[in-house]
Scaffold this motif. Structure first.
Motif, PDB file in Angstrom:
ATOM      1  N   ILE A  66       0.840  -1.207   0.000  1.00 51.54           N
ATOM      2  CA  ILE A  66       0.000   0.000   0.000  1.00 51.54           C
ATOM      3  C   ILE A  66       0.870   1.250   0.000  1.00 51.54           C
ATOM      4  O   ILE A  66       0.684   2.165  -0.815  1.00 51.54           O
ATOM      5  CB  ILE A  66      -0.923   0.018   1.246  1.00 51.54           C
ATOM      6  CG1 ILE A  66      -2.025  -1.037   1.108  1.00 51.54           C
ATOM      7  CG2 ILE A  66      -1.539   1.396   1.437  1.00 51.54           C
ATOM      8  CD1 ILE A  66      -2.926  -1.121   2.324  1.00 51.54           C
TER       9      ILE A  66
ATOM     10  N   ASP B 184       2.437  11.621   8.549  1.00 49.59           N
ATOM     11  CA  ASP B 184       1.383  11.151   9.440  1.00 49.59           C
ATOM     12  C   ASP B 184       0.664   9.947   8.869  1.00 49.59           C
ATOM     13  O   ASP B 184       0.373   8.986   9.564  1.00 49.59           O
ATOM     14  CB  ASP B 184       0.336  12.245   9.686  1.00 49.59           C
ATOM     15  CG  ASP B 184       0.980  13.510  10.171  1.00 49.59           C
ATOM     16  OD1 ASP B 184       2.136  13.435  10.626  1.00 49.59           O
ATOM     17  OD2 ASP B 184       0.344  14.566  10.092  1.00 49.59           O
ATOM     18  N   ARG B 185       0.392  10.013   7.565  1.00 51.77           N
ATOM     19  CA  ARG B 185      -0.353   8.917   6.947  1.00 51.77           C
ATOM     20  C   ARG B 185       0.447   7.642   6.975  1.00 51.77           C
ATOM     21  O   ARG B 185      -0.077   6.569   7.269  1.00 51.77           O
ATOM     22  CB  ARG B 185      -0.689   9.265   5.500  1.00 51.77           C
ATOM     23  CG  ARG B 185      -1.783  10.273   5.418  1.00 51.77           C
ATOM     24  CD  ARG B 185      -2.470  10.218   4.067  1.00 51.77           C
ATOM     25  NE  ARG B 185      -3.460  11.274   4.025  1.00 51.77           N
ATOM     26  CZ  ARG B 185      -3.451  12.275   3.153  1.00 51.77           C
ATOM     27  NH1 ARG B 185      -2.512  12.342   2.230  1.00 51.77           N
ATOM     28  NH2 ARG B 185      -4.374  13.191   3.190  1.00 51.77           N
TER      29      ARG B 185
ATOM     30  N   MET C 262       1.130   1.799  12.044  1.00 45.81           N
ATOM     31  CA  MET C 262       0.623   1.466  13.370  1.00 45.81           C
ATOM     32  C   MET C 262      -0.681   0.679  13.279  1.00 45.81           C
ATOM     33  O   MET C 262      -0.857  -0.349  13.941  1.00 45.81           O
ATOM     34  CB  MET C 262       0.386   2.743  14.197  1.00 45.81           C
ATOM     35  CG  MET C 262       1.657   3.389  14.688  1.00 45.81           C
ATOM     36  SD  MET C 262       1.367   4.991  15.467  1.00 45.81           S
ATOM     37  CE  MET C 262       0.508   4.508  16.945  1.00 45.81           C
ATOM     38  N   LEU C 263      -1.585   1.169  12.443  1.00 46.10           N
ATOM     39  CA  LEU C 263      -2.890   0.526  12.361  1.00 46.10           C
ATOM     40  C   LEU C 263      -2.792  -0.878  11.784  1.00 46.10           C
ATOM     41  O   LEU C 263      -3.437  -1.808  12.263  1.00 46.10           O
ATOM     42  CB  LEU C 263      -3.841   1.386  11.523  1.00 46.10           C
ATOM     43  CG  LEU C 263      -4.258   2.714  12.157  1.00 46.10           C
ATOM     44  CD1 LEU C 263      -5.028   3.571  11.171  1.00 46.10           C
ATOM     45  CD2 LEU C 263      -5.102   2.472  13.399  1.00 46.10           C
ATOM     46  N   MET C 264      -1.963  -1.036  10.745  1.00 51.52           N
ATOM     47  CA  MET C 264      -1.853  -2.359  10.130  1.00 51.52           C
ATOM     48  C   MET C 264      -1.219  -3.346  11.099  1.00 51.52           C
ATOM     49  O   MET C 264      -1.591  -4.525  11.138  1.00 51.52           O
ATOM     50  CB  MET C 264      -1.020  -2.284   8.847  1.00 51.52           C
ATOM     51  CG  MET C 264      -1.632  -1.483   7.734  1.00 51.52           C
ATOM     52  SD  MET C 264      -2.973  -2.323   6.866  1.00 51.52           S
ATOM     53  CE  MET C 264      -2.041  -3.443   5.836  1.00 51.52           C
TER      54      MET C 264
ATOM     55  N   VAL D  31       2.890   6.787   9.024  1.00 49.14           N
ATOM     56  CA  VAL D  31       3.007   6.269  10.387  1.00 49.14           C
ATOM     57  C   VAL D  31       1.678   5.667  10.828  1.00 49.14           C
ATOM     58  O   VAL D  31       1.641   4.577  11.421  1.00 49.14           O
ATOM     59  CB  VAL D  31       3.468   7.384  11.343  1.00 49.14           C
ATOM     60  CG1 VAL D  31       3.568   6.856  12.759  1.00 49.14           C
ATOM     61  CG2 VAL D  31       4.797   7.949  10.903  1.00 49.14           C
ATOM     62  N   SER D  32       0.588   6.351  10.504  1.00 48.72           N
ATOM     63  CA  SER D  32      -0.729   5.817  10.875  1.00 48.72           C
ATOM     64  C   SER D  32      -0.942   4.444  10.272  1.00 48.72           C
ATOM     65  O   SER D  32      -1.366   3.506  10.949  1.00 48.72           O
ATOM     66  CB  SER D  32      -1.854   6.730  10.378  1.00 48.72           C
ATOM     67  OG  SER D  32      -1.685   8.037  10.806  1.00 48.72           O
ATOM     68  N   ILE D  33      -0.671   4.350   8.967  1.00 45.76           N
ATOM     69  CA  ILE D  33      -0.897   3.074   8.291  1.00 45.76           C
ATOM     70  C   ILE D  33      -0.070   1.978   8.938  1.00 45.76           C
ATOM     71  O   ILE D  33      -0.560   0.878   9.220  1.00 45.76           O
ATOM     72  CB  ILE D  33      -0.551   3.195   6.780  1.00 45.76           C
ATOM     73  CG1 ILE D  33      -1.634   3.972   6.042  1.00 45.76           C
ATOM     74  CG2 ILE D  33      -0.360   1.821   6.152  1.00 45.76           C
ATOM     75  CD1 ILE D  33      -2.833   3.157   5.650  1.00 45.76           C
TER      76      ILE D  33
END
Lengths: 546, 546
Positions: free
Chosen positions: A239, A251-252, A258-260, A254-256
């Motif tokens: 992705i 941010d995006r 962490m969330l994944m 890092v977010s991805i």
């Protein structure tokens, strides 16, 4: 429905938000976490202490103060909840472990690690179970069934790698670190899988078929959990590589990531697999592919964010265990026969030591046998350290014990209360006494290199970014001096040649799709990418460290 | 007791952890968050959309799918809990806001911001309350008391700055951004303080003394909350400076910053102050002092971690609101008179627009009057944007409405159901319709600079670290061209001279104790520290960006 449903727990009253007590608890807890960090830092020079023990002691002290303040009504702020443990605290710790592990060392010792973590845990499990069956009956603790004994075996086979790793140093003793650490992760997973399997076991007719079924289930869990973790990690890499967030926002990315990572754990839970194994392998894959696809600042951020979250979770855990140790209800119930928990704990500690010795030394011997001259063997001193480092029992044991011997965090039946208190005693004793002795033992057996050699340690603790540097420099190193690539070589040094085959496969098929080392600055798949990744990375690392 | 007590909510069954439903919910939620990020990224070029609206729409769609799957029994996965909102989601958003705000702009416009945020919100509150009292009675919605009308005024005075800020750009329109943003924070705090004050108000005898008491309490809350935030921030700076974690570990620094920030919020909650204000000022102080005392990698990490947490919390929030909007129970109860919620919402929307116009234009006029020639005034076009940007109502309104009109998240009385559904309609409509129109309106009123001017925007979106660069370069800039420093100057340009006095005070007393810009590389308090901080930082930033 009701997930994270604080609303149900922190009952609302006025807007100032909820339950006054809950807010007091959060405040005390955060303040304690801060003081643990500060005190842990101040005590760092001390050869006996480490952060786990500091947190445990702080937890015990706080529990004591609360006991005094509430006149013995209560000792902890939080009720020990295995959900809190398995849903919030464990995933960041294990993910970070996978993310930061030196993959080269880990995979080089892969067979030994699996041997220790899976086979070793099984041996330890059998010995503890048999020992408990033989010795507990003399104490007349109460009505324990076969299932209970099996559960006790699984509960006390789970080592507490977190505590040990704070003492061992990845740079000083890489072989030991990777062995103990890798074993710890596989061991956690094995114990949890074992425990689950036992819970679902039909003990009525226990025969060879059931055993075979058990082994089959175990292998299935192991395999599928790993595949799920790898798949989620690869998906995140794909992705981020395809969407090129890089140009826009850290941010995006890092977010991805962490969330994944968290998604992999929760998916594994959902499918009744071993979340620990899944998130561990997800961490490894993310650090091999995803981490190289993101921007510089994302790399620094993820690296340290994961480490920080894991750090906070660990301290939280030990504080928690410390506070929970003084829970007065359990002690009251168990104290009608006060000597029993202590006798039980002593027996269990003995069994743990025997059970561990029974696999560390034979398996090390086996592992050494299979190695060629050139490969480093596990010396006897190292074997002693491996044995010692796995003696501690921690939060996994407590969580499993609570799950087995209580219904709702309280302990109504006397035998259950005795088992819980014994578990707490074993955890406290092993963490504090064995934990305190680990550093001195290590210094005794492997004296720290002094004089001109020490800078290697000091320089890696440099001002900027030791983790980052070591991570960029060490995963799947290219410069292995092994030019003879033929059939004989494959037979004599299987691990190494598997590694070479993997590298070829990785370069040919995986990297073009999933990115990975050296991805960002080049057009994916271009020949430059493969020709000089090291020099390229050297510059990046230097720029970062300058 | 029971804090975070998932154990109570996710009931245990087997080890595989807890309530199967809860795990399904977490999985769906994380997957949704990931897809929002990806879709939000794909839609980024679109001039109408932004991430908030994407998340809202995704939430609505998911709610619809769940409604269909469960045959209309349920639309959301989570019950809206104001605790989840106030304890977990709001703090990171507001803290990050304080941490990232351009302090120079913020403090330069400090008086205007306070005027808009505090006085403006009060005006808006009075108008909405009076309007509701006058207009609602014609609709015969049910028995509403004076306290209810006052609460409605407070609920609908809370703007949703989060949504707007995704459209405004700090680099393109710094004045507008700092005004709208600063107002948003102060406004949130004002509404919450107002709401709390109303809840505790004894409406029986409402006279001048009660009003005075009310104003006094308001000012007290405002002042103490700010002081608490500043104190916590300074404490964190002091701890990190004194202990010099720097030499050892980034994890500790980042942990301390995260924990102390959260502690400030929870302490504020504990003391019944405004957590929003506290954590906002804690963020400002941390970015001015603490952030400069830590290592390079900690700076990058904290910067992006806070931004990421805030980003995730925002998306979570909008997803949540979107899903909650379809909660079937409320609609059933309210739908016995289906037109009423719609009529009510229309009235409220009208009142909101009038209430906001009633203070934006007069207060802008006042603010312009007080400014000298050299200072940028707020043009009429800018006033329209400020007016428009504050029309959206969001999660704060919903949380307050739930607090007022329900006991446990459910809505038993019809009038309460009507009020909740109206709030949801207002939030959805204002966020989606007004939100969608914001970008085009902005383009219409302030055409984006094209041609040779655009690179300023593009370059700040560079590969590496625009946030970091802008943060290091812009807080309390030294190079202000205002050499005349005398009494007349103090009288004519109060803000600027206050700023100069502050800088002197900061350099003389604060920096030597709490560190701050340029601290790490120098011995604290040395003359070098003050002579060339800019050039020093320039090098650091370059090294980072190279």
């Amino acid at each position: 429905m009701g997930l994270l449903g604080l609303g149900a727990v922190l009952k609302s009253g006025g807007l100032g938000v909820s339950d006054y007590d809950a807010i007091v608890s959060i405040n005390i807890f955060i303040a304690l976490l801060c003081s643990c960090i500060v005190i842990g830092h101040l005590l760092e020079g001390n050869r006996w202490m480490n952060e786990s023990i500091t947190a445990l002691v702080m937890g015990l002290l706080t529990g004591g103060v609360i006991l005094l303040v509430t006149n013995g009504a209560n000792s902890h702020i939080l009720v020990f909840s295995e959900d809190l443990f398995f849903i919030y605290l464990l995933p960041p710790i294990i993910f970070n472990a996978g993310f930061q592990v030196k993959k080269k060392q880990f995979f080089r010792n892969f067979m030994t690690i699996i041997l220790f973590g899976a086979v070793g845990t099984l041996i330890s499990f059998v010995i503890i179970t048999l020992g408990a069956m033989g010795l507990f009956q003399k104490l007349d603790v109460g009505p324990l069934e076969l299932g209970d004994y099996l559960a006790i075996g699984a509960i006390f086979s789970a080592t507490d790698s977190v505590c040990t790793l704070q003492v061992l140093n990845q740079d000083e003793t890489p072989l030991l670190y990777s062995l103990v650490f890798g074993e710890g992760v596989v061991n956690d997973a094995t114990s949890v899988v074992l425990f689950n399997a036992i819970e679902n076991l039909d003990i009525g007719h226990f025969d060879a078929l059931v055993l075979l079924n058990f082994v089959g289930k175990f292998l299935y869990l192991f395999f599928t959990s790993t595949v799920l973790g790898v798949a989620t990690g690869l998906l995140s890499a794909y992705i981020i590589k395809k969407l090129c967030f890089a140009r826009h926002s850290t941010d995006r990315e890092v977010s991805i990531m962490m969330l994944m990572a968290y998604l992999s754990y929760m998916l594994s839970m959902l499918l009744d697999l071993s979340g620990i194994l899944t998130v561990f392998f997800c961490g490894i894959v993310m650090s091999h592919y995803t981490w190289h696809n993101v921007t510089e600042s994302s790399r620094v951020t993820t690296k340290h964010t994961f480490a920080t979250l894991s750090f906070i979770a660990e301290i939280f855990l030990f504080l928690y265990v410390g506070m929970d140790a003084l829970d007065i209800e359990k002690w009251k119930l168990a104290s009608r026969s006060p000597k029993k928990p202590i006798a039980l704990s002593a027996i269990i500690l003995g069994l743990v030591m025997v059970g561990r010795a029974a696999f560390v030394f034979p398996l090390s011997f086996l592992s050494n046998l299979s190695k060629k001259e050139t490969h480093p063997k596990i010396s006897f001193k190292q074997q002693i350290i491996i044995w010692w480092a796995g003696l501690m029992r921690g939060a996994v044991s407590i969580a499993l014990a609570y799950n087995k011997f209580t219904a709702s965090g309280h302990t109504e039946v006397r035998v259950n209360a005795i088992m819980i208190t014994s578990t707490v005693i074993v955890v406290l004793f092993s963490t504090m006494v064995f934990g305190l002795l680990t550093k001195p033992l290590l210094n005794l057996l492997i004296p720290p290199r002094t004089g001109p050699n020490t800078p290697s340690l000091l320089s890696s603790q440099s001002v900027l970014d030791p983790l980052l540097t070591s991570m960029m420099g060490s995963d799947f190193d290219v410069g292995q001096p092994s030019p003879q690539y033929n059939l004989q070589f494959i037979l004599t040094a299987p691990t190494r040649s598997v590694h070479r085959l993997w590298r070829k496969f990785d370069d040919r098929f995986m990297r073009p799709v999933f990115g990975g080392r050296g991805f960002v600055p080049f057009v994916p798949g271009s020949p430059v990418e493969r020709s000089a990744p090291d020099s390229q990375l050297g510059t990046v690392t230097e720029a970062e460290n300058s």
